[in-house]
Design a protein around this motif. Structure first.
Motif: not given
Length: 280
Positions: A256-279
């Motif tokens: 769980s701790e490992m998952f929570h550590e990577c969540m902020p980066r995942l959110k940033t990646l998905f956020g920067s991709a936008g709808v229909g965008g590419e990571l």
């Protein structure tokens, strides 16, 4: 059965001593396979025999680990000593794996050195994994240039075999209500289970470093090598799961701790991709 350090010895003498030490350890490994038969008149003799072999392995392994921690740079710089030491470590953990498989948890847990045995497995496993991550960092994620990767992976595999043998032991897995079994489970949960979180974190970090290297160098693994690597990693993770079963709550917390550590980066990646965008 250990290999003495020191730069004053002639390289030829060191090589001969290293080969002789390895042959002696191989002999002890064969002796560790003698676990049944008329050679033992009762369980007390089996326990004494297993305890003698276990004590010898632990004495050398603990000395090796102490020397590695105190003189890491010096030992690593001397390729001759490093080669002998790596063979020594693999031989010792293989002996521990053989002892675990042949004498089983019920007998080993009754030995005075059982707690010491579990602590040593955890300590050497942690050192092997963390030093592998350090070497991977130094190699920039290029697994092919990591000189110590193969023997460290072999040693880690033997430690995981110890874990699998104990986790799959019917005396424990069968839900025995005896006080001895409960005490053994508690010892495993306290002394060996912590290696699970370390293993997961180190392997994930090394996989990340390798992936960054492949992207940076525009390199690709050939299909055969990639398939072998993926299969080996899958088998190792399955074996490592036996560590997690010793203390399920602590293992879930580590993941769980490992998952929570990577969540902020995942959110940033998905956020920067936008709808229909590419990571990227």
């Amino acid at each position: 059965i250990g290999v003495a350090g020191g730069n004053s010895l002639d390289s030829t003498v060191m090589q001969k001593r290293g080969r002789m030490s390895h042959q002696l350890r191989q002999l002890l490994l064969q002796l560790a396979s003698i676990a049944q038969g008329p050679i033992f008149t009762d369980q007390n003799e089996r326990g004494a025999y297993a305890g003698f072999l276990l004590d010898g392995c632990l004495n050398v392994l603990e000395t090796v680990l102490t020397e590695q921690q105190q003189h890491q740079d010096q030992l690593t710089a001397d390729s001759m000593i490093w080669e002998c030491r790596s063979t020594e470590i693999v031989d010792l953990v293989t002996m521990l794996s053989r002892i675990t498989s042949n004498f089983r948890t019920k007998l080993l847990s009754q030995l005075a050195t059982f707690q010491r045995f579990l602590s040593a497995l955890c300590a050497i496993g942690k050192w092997l994994l963390e030093s592998s991550v350090t070497e991977c960092h130094q190699a920039g994620g290029d697994f092919g240039s990591m000189e110590g990767a193969d023997w460290k992976n072999d040693a880690i595999a033997q430690i995981l075999q110890c874990s699998e043998a104990m986790a799959g032991d019917y005396w424990l897995a069968g839900g025995s209500d005896s006080q001895e079994a409960k005490a053994a489970c508690e010892s495993l949960a306290v002394s060996l289970a912590p290696l699970y979180g370390v293993h997961c974190a180190c392997r994930v970090r090394m996989a990340s470093l390798e992936e960054h290297y492949l992207v940076r160098e525009h390199a690709e693994l050939d299909e055969a090598r990639e398939e072998i690597s993926a299969t080996a990693l899958e088998e190792e993770m399955a074996a490592a799961a036996s560590l997690g079963r010793f203390n399920i709550l602590a293992s879930m917390k580590a993941l769980s701790e490992m998952f929570h550590e990577c969540m902020p980066r995942l959110k940033t990646l998905f956020g920067s991709a936008g709808v229909g965008g590419e990571l990227n």
